[in-house]
Design a protein around this motif. Structure first.
Motif, PDB file in Angstrom:
ATOM      1  N   ALA A 161       0.823  -1.214   0.000  1.00 30.59           N
ATOM      2  CA  ALA A 161       0.000   0.000   0.000  1.00 30.59           C
ATOM      3  C   ALA A 161       0.855   1.261   0.000  1.00 30.59           C
ATOM      4  CB  ALA A 161      -0.936  -0.014   1.204  1.00 30.59           C
ATOM      5  N   ARG A 162       2.014   1.181   0.625  1.00 37.96           N
ATOM      6  CA  ARG A 162       2.893   2.350   0.711  1.00 37.96           C
ATOM      7  C   ARG A 162       3.310   2.858  -0.670  1.00 37.96           C
ATOM      8  NH1 ARG A 162       8.897   2.262   3.527  1.00 37.96           N
ATOM      9  NH2 ARG A 162       9.554   4.333   2.840  1.00 37.96           N
ATOM     10  N   PHE A 163       3.362   2.000  -1.656  1.00 34.41           N
ATOM     11  CA  PHE A 163       3.897   2.373  -2.963  1.00 34.41           C
ATOM     12  C   PHE A 163       2.813   2.677  -4.001  1.00 34.41           C
ATOM     13  CE2 PHE A 163       6.957  -0.482  -0.865  1.00 34.41           C
ATOM     14  CZ  PHE A 163       7.988   0.439  -0.683  1.00 34.41           C
ATOM     15  N   ILE A 164       1.553   2.648  -3.590  1.00 33.90           N
ATOM     16  CA  ILE A 164       0.471   3.028  -4.504  1.00 33.90           C
ATOM     17  C   ILE A 164       0.364   4.544  -4.520  1.00 33.90           C
ATOM     18  CG2 ILE A 164      -2.003   2.853  -4.965  1.00 33.90           C
ATOM     19  CD1 ILE A 164      -1.969   0.106  -3.672  1.00 33.90           C
ATOM     20  N   ASN A 165       0.419   5.153  -5.680  1.00 30.80           N
ATOM     21  CA  ASN A 165       0.527   6.597  -5.817  1.00 30.80           C
ATOM     22  C   ASN A 165      -0.827   7.295  -5.853  1.00 30.80           C
ATOM     23  OD1 ASN A 165       3.284   6.490  -5.748  1.00 30.80           O
ATOM     24  ND2 ASN A 165       3.552   6.610  -7.954  1.00 30.80           N
ATOM     25  N   GLY A 166      -0.766   8.608  -5.743  1.00 31.09           N
ATOM     26  CA  GLY A 166      -1.976   9.425  -5.688  1.00 31.09           C
ATOM     27  C   GLY A 166      -2.261  10.133  -6.988  1.00 31.09           C
ATOM     28  N   ILE A 167      -3.509  10.534  -7.142  1.00 25.89           N
ATOM     29  CA  ILE A 167      -3.923  11.260  -8.341  1.00 25.89           C
ATOM     30  C   ILE A 167      -3.682  12.759  -8.163  1.00 25.89           C
ATOM     31  CG2 ILE A 167      -5.697   9.566  -8.906  1.00 25.89           C
ATOM     32  CD1 ILE A 167      -7.760  11.664  -7.852  1.00 25.89           C
ATOM     33  N   ASN A 168      -3.598  13.462  -9.266  1.00 26.38           N
ATOM     34  CA  ASN A 168      -3.633  14.924  -9.255  1.00 26.38           C
ATOM     35  C   ASN A 168      -5.110  15.318  -9.269  1.00 26.38           C
ATOM     36  OD1 ASN A 168      -3.677  17.666  -9.882  1.00 26.38           O
ATOM     37  ND2 ASN A 168      -1.849  17.551 -11.165  1.00 26.38           N
ATOM     38  N   ASN A 169      -5.651  15.583  -8.077  1.00 25.82           N
ATOM     39  CA  ASN A 169      -7.092  15.869  -8.019  1.00 25.82           C
ATOM     40  C   ASN A 169      -7.431  17.310  -8.376  1.00 25.82           C
ATOM     41  OD1 ASN A 169      -6.313  17.229  -5.677  1.00 25.82           O
ATOM     42  ND2 ASN A 169      -6.926  15.540  -4.342  1.00 25.82           N
ATOM     43  N   HIS A 170      -6.469  18.040  -8.942  1.00 28.36           N
ATOM     44  CA  HIS A 170      -6.718  19.397  -9.422  1.00 28.36           C
ATOM     45  C   HIS A 170      -7.022  19.415 -10.925  1.00 28.36           C
ATOM     46  CE1 HIS A 170      -5.391  21.513  -5.707  1.00 28.36           C
ATOM     47  NE2 HIS A 170      -4.679  20.407  -5.550  1.00 28.36           N
ATOM     48  N   THR A 171      -6.891  18.278 -11.590  1.00 28.05           N
ATOM     49  CA  THR A 171      -7.141  18.220 -13.025  1.00 28.05           C
ATOM     50  C   THR A 171      -8.135  17.116 -13.344  1.00 28.05           C
ATOM     51  OG1 THR A 171      -5.391  16.614 -13.507  1.00 28.05           O
ATOM     52  CG2 THR A 171      -4.756  18.944 -13.449  1.00 28.05           C
ATOM     53  N   THR A 172      -8.857  17.306 -14.432  1.00 26.61           N
ATOM     54  CA  THR A 172      -9.830  16.302 -14.862  1.00 26.61           C
ATOM     55  C   THR A 172      -9.135  15.007 -15.250  1.00 26.61           C
ATOM     56  OG1 THR A 172     -11.327  18.027 -15.662  1.00 26.61           O
ATOM     57  CG2 THR A 172     -11.700  15.802 -16.481  1.00 26.61           C
ATOM     58  N   ASP A 173      -8.035  15.122 -15.986  1.00 25.32           N
ATOM     59  CA  ASP A 173      -7.301  13.922 -16.403  1.00 25.32           C
ATOM     60  C   ASP A 173      -6.741  13.180 -15.203  1.00 25.32           C
ATOM     61  OD1 ASP A 173      -7.832  14.379 -19.054  1.00 25.32           O
ATOM     62  OD2 ASP A 173      -5.945  15.424 -19.441  1.00 25.32           O
ATOM     63  N   GLY A 174      -6.293  13.934 -14.186  1.00 24.28           N
ATOM     64  CA  GLY A 174      -5.774  13.297 -12.994  1.00 24.28           C
ATOM     65  C   GLY A 174      -6.841  12.506 -12.270  1.00 24.28           C
ATOM     66  N   LYS A 175      -8.020  13.084 -12.146  1.00 24.82           N
ATOM     67  CA  LYS A 175      -9.107  12.397 -11.452  1.00 24.82           C
ATOM     68  C   LYS A 175      -9.547  11.145 -12.195  1.00 24.82           C
ATOM     69  CE  LYS A 175     -10.924  16.622  -9.332  1.00 24.82           C
ATOM     70  NZ  LYS A 175     -12.064  17.575  -9.284  1.00 24.82           N
ATOM     71  N   LYS A 176      -9.429  11.160 -13.513  1.00 21.40           N
ATOM     72  CA  LYS A 176      -9.849   9.996 -14.302  1.00 21.40           C
ATOM     73  C   LYS A 176      -8.974   8.784 -14.027  1.00 21.40           C
ATOM     74  CE  LYS A 176     -11.887  12.465 -18.243  1.00 21.40           C
ATOM     75  NZ  LYS A 176     -11.733  12.777 -19.693  1.00 21.40           N
ATOM     76  N   LYS A 177      -7.734   9.011 -13.551  1.00 17.70           N
ATOM     77  CA  LYS A 177      -6.830   7.887 -13.303  1.00 17.70           C
ATOM     78  C   LYS A 177      -7.202   7.113 -12.040  1.00 17.70           C
ATOM     79  CE  LYS A 177      -2.875  10.027 -13.261  1.00 17.70           C
ATOM     80  NZ  LYS A 177      -1.403  10.248 -13.278  1.00 17.70           N
ATOM     81  N   GLN A 178      -7.998   7.695 -11.168  1.00 16.14           N
ATOM     82  CA  GLN A 178      -8.291   7.032  -9.894  1.00 16.14           C
ATOM     83  C   GLN A 178      -9.052   5.732 -10.121  1.00 16.14           C
ATOM     84  OE1 GLN A 178     -10.422   9.379  -7.011  1.00 16.14           O
ATOM     85  NE2 GLN A 178     -10.432   7.751  -5.486  1.00 16.14           N
ATOM     86  N   ASN A 179      -8.519   4.642  -9.586  1.00 15.03           N
ATOM     87  CA  ASN A 179      -9.192   3.340  -9.694  1.00 15.03           C
ATOM     88  C   ASN A 179      -9.319   2.630  -8.343  1.00 15.03           C
ATOM     89  OD1 ASN A 179      -6.477   2.624  -9.406  1.00 15.03           O
ATOM     90  ND2 ASN A 179      -6.227   2.125 -11.577  1.00 15.03           N
ATOM     91  N   LEU A 180      -8.792   3.269  -7.285  1.00 12.42           N
ATOM     92  CA  LEU A 180      -8.930   2.741  -5.928  1.00 12.42           C
ATOM     93  C   LEU A 180      -9.506   3.809  -5.016  1.00 12.42           C
ATOM     94  CD1 LEU A 180      -5.473   0.998  -5.278  1.00 12.42           C
ATOM     95  CD2 LEU A 180      -7.553  -0.045  -6.189  1.00 12.42           C
ATOM     96  N   LYS A 181     -10.141   3.362  -3.956  1.00 14.11           N
ATOM     97  CA  LYS A 181     -10.592   4.282  -2.920  1.00 14.11           C
ATOM     98  C   LYS A 181     -10.033   3.829  -1.585  1.00 14.11           C
ATOM     99  CE  LYS A 181     -14.651   6.846  -1.347  1.00 14.11           C
ATOM    100  NZ  LYS A 181     -14.166   8.117  -1.907  1.00 14.11           N
ATOM    101  N   CYS A 182      -9.592   4.792  -0.789  1.00 17.37           N
ATOM    102  CA  CYS A 182      -9.076   4.529   0.543  1.00 17.37           C
ATOM    103  C   CYS A 182     -10.224   4.685   1.531  1.00 17.37           C
ATOM    104  CB  CYS A 182      -7.959   5.522   0.853  1.00 17.37           C
ATOM    105  SG  CYS A 182      -7.248   5.323   2.475  1.00 17.37           S
ATOM    106  N   VAL A 183     -10.540   3.623   2.258  1.00 21.50           N
ATOM    107  CA  VAL A 183     -11.697   3.631   3.149  1.00 21.50           C
ATOM    108  C   VAL A 183     -11.292   3.162   4.537  1.00 21.50           C
ATOM    109  CG1 VAL A 183     -14.112   2.968   3.388  1.00 21.50           C
ATOM    110  CG2 VAL A 183     -13.052   2.928   1.131  1.00 21.50           C
ATOM    111  N   ARG A 184     -11.731   3.890   5.567  1.00 18.82           N
ATOM    112  CA  ARG A 184     -11.485   3.482   6.948  1.00 18.82           C
ATOM    113  C   ARG A 184     -12.721   2.765   7.488  1.00 18.82           C
ATOM    114  NH1 ARG A 184     -10.571   7.929  10.437  1.00 18.82           N
ATOM    115  NH2 ARG A 184     -11.591   9.272   8.924  1.00 18.82           N
ATOM    116  N   TYR A 185     -12.490   1.614   8.108  1.00 19.58           N
ATOM    117  CA  TYR A 185     -13.574   0.786   8.614  1.00 19.58           C
ATOM    118  C   TYR A 185     -13.387   0.481  10.103  1.00 19.58           C
ATOM    119  CZ  TYR A 185     -15.200  -0.500   3.891  1.00 19.58           C
ATOM    120  OH  TYR A 185     -15.692  -0.494   2.611  1.00 19.58           O
ATOM    121  N   ASN A 186     -14.515   0.272  10.768  1.00 22.33           N
ATOM    122  CA  ASN A 186     -14.546  -0.290  12.108  1.00 22.33           C
ATOM    123  C   ASN A 186     -14.619  -1.806  11.955  1.00 22.33           C
ATOM    124  OD1 ASN A 186     -15.368  -1.402  14.568  1.00 22.33           O
ATOM    125  ND2 ASN A 186     -16.791   0.243  15.062  1.00 22.33           N
TER     126      ASN A 186
END
Length: 354
Positions: A291-316
């Motif tokens: 998980a440490r090596f999975i990179n982040g999207i540029n959420n300031h651009t439309t093209d950057g947001k399109k690359k997102q294919n994972l979501k980080c979720v906190r669970y109980n």
């Protein structure tokens, strides 16, 4: 995440490049650039954007954080050396030797037959377990599907071992509690401000199944590679279906108050407590997984947001806070994995991300 509406995670993420010191400090602690008025970036030859121009502690050359490869997302506070001075790109490949890989990941030797089984054995096993597979389809979350070729799984594990070794970290697929940091008793989901969604029994069983597969050497179909622009990246090595549990975010657990001014590597929010002094972060600089090596999207651009294919979720999960990375769409083989470091907030500066 469809109907589940997960609580967004707020990762306090520090980029995997060592951080630079200010150009020059006066006795009062403020930064002075009077001695560096002629300083320009060695890459673009410009002296503009002075607030994002770094000075190498080795050669005194200047570099914009957005001109570096891999980039730096922000100007950190500790010593920094350019690639010519630090030789950070000379990563030694982890040996593709089964015994070394088994020892590195502490795979149970009594149950590591998965590393020996042929693709024909895997197909037979898959055919026999058809009823179980049909049952899984009714679950909200799915287990990852390991590569059938045992040699390919060894290559996947070796790629992660290379990245961990290069960054000076040990492998850990669990949250770890170390002396002097937060104790296990501090990790209480009930302290989460606004509450935290509970992982249902079936999804918890799926997560436990993923953990058990890793212990047997049935690895997630992921490869870690080094990219000159983005640093270490993670690539899907086979098709990953939407809603698959890709991995859990792991590392040492500490209080956020102890890490506010820390240049630690890739810190992730674990608990955002109503009382800030009880908030927790995951620190994967000493112990971590892929998980440490999975990179982040540029959420300031439309093209950057399109690359997102994972979501980080906190669970109980059983009263304890845990962080999962889950596929939010089908992911093709060869596709890089990305998620939004900020979740629903905009605390981490991603505008320089590729």
């Amino acid at each position: 995440m469809g109907k589940t509406k997960p609580v967004a995670c707020n990762p306090r993420f520090r980029r995997r490049t060592q951080a630079p010191a200010p150009l020059q400090k006066k006795s009062d602690g403020n930064v002075s650039s009077s001695s560096y008025s002629d300083l320009v970036c060695e890459v673009c030859s410009s002296g503009g954007n002075a607030a994002e121009l770094l000075l190498c502690d080795g050669c005194d050359h200047g570099f914009h954080i957005f001109c570096l490869r891999p980039i730096l997302a922000r100007v950190p506070s500790s010593s920094w050396f350019c690639t010519s001075c630090s030789n950070r790109r000379n990563y030694k490949q982890f040996p593709l030797v089964q015994t070394k890989i088994v020892d590195f990941f502490r795979i149970c030797r009594s149950s590591n037959d998965a590393l020996h089984k042929s693709p024909q054995d895997a197909r037979k096993r898959k055919k026999r377990s058809g009823i179980l597979i049909c049952t899984k389809k009714r679950r909200r979350l799915l287990p990852f599907n390991p590569s059938e070729d045992p040699q390919r799984r060894l290559e996947q594990m070796a790629s992660l071992a290379t990245a961990l070794t290069a960054t000076g970290a040990e492998f850990s697929n669990e949250l770890t509690y170390r002396p002097g940091m937060a104790p296990m008793s501090a990790n209480k989901a009930s302290l989460e401000q606004g509450g935290m969604q509970v992982l249902c029994r079936e999804d918890t069983e799926t997560l436990n199944m993923c953990k058990s597969m890793c212990e047997r050497g049935e690895w997630p179909p992921l490869l870690v590679a080094f990219d000159p622009n983005e640093g270490f990246t993670v690539v899907a090595d086979r098709f990953i279906k939407d809603l698959t549990i890709v991995t859990e975010y792991t590392g040492d657990v500490d209080y956020l108050k102890n890490r506010e001014h820390d240049d630690g590597d890739s810190m992730m929010t674990l608990l955002s407590a109503h009382n800030p002094s009880r908030s927790l972060v995951i620190c994967p600089d000493k112990r971590s997984n892929i998980a440490r090596f999975i990179n982040g999207i540029n959420n300031h651009t439309t093209d950057g947001k399109k690359k997102q294919n994972l979501k980080c979720v906190r669970y109980n999960i059983g009263g304890e806070c845990r962080v999962l990375l889950i596929a939010i769409r089908d992911i093709a083989k060869g596709e890089r994995l990305y998620y939004d470091y900020n979740g629903s907030e905009q605390e981490y500066p991603t505008h320089h991300f590729v």
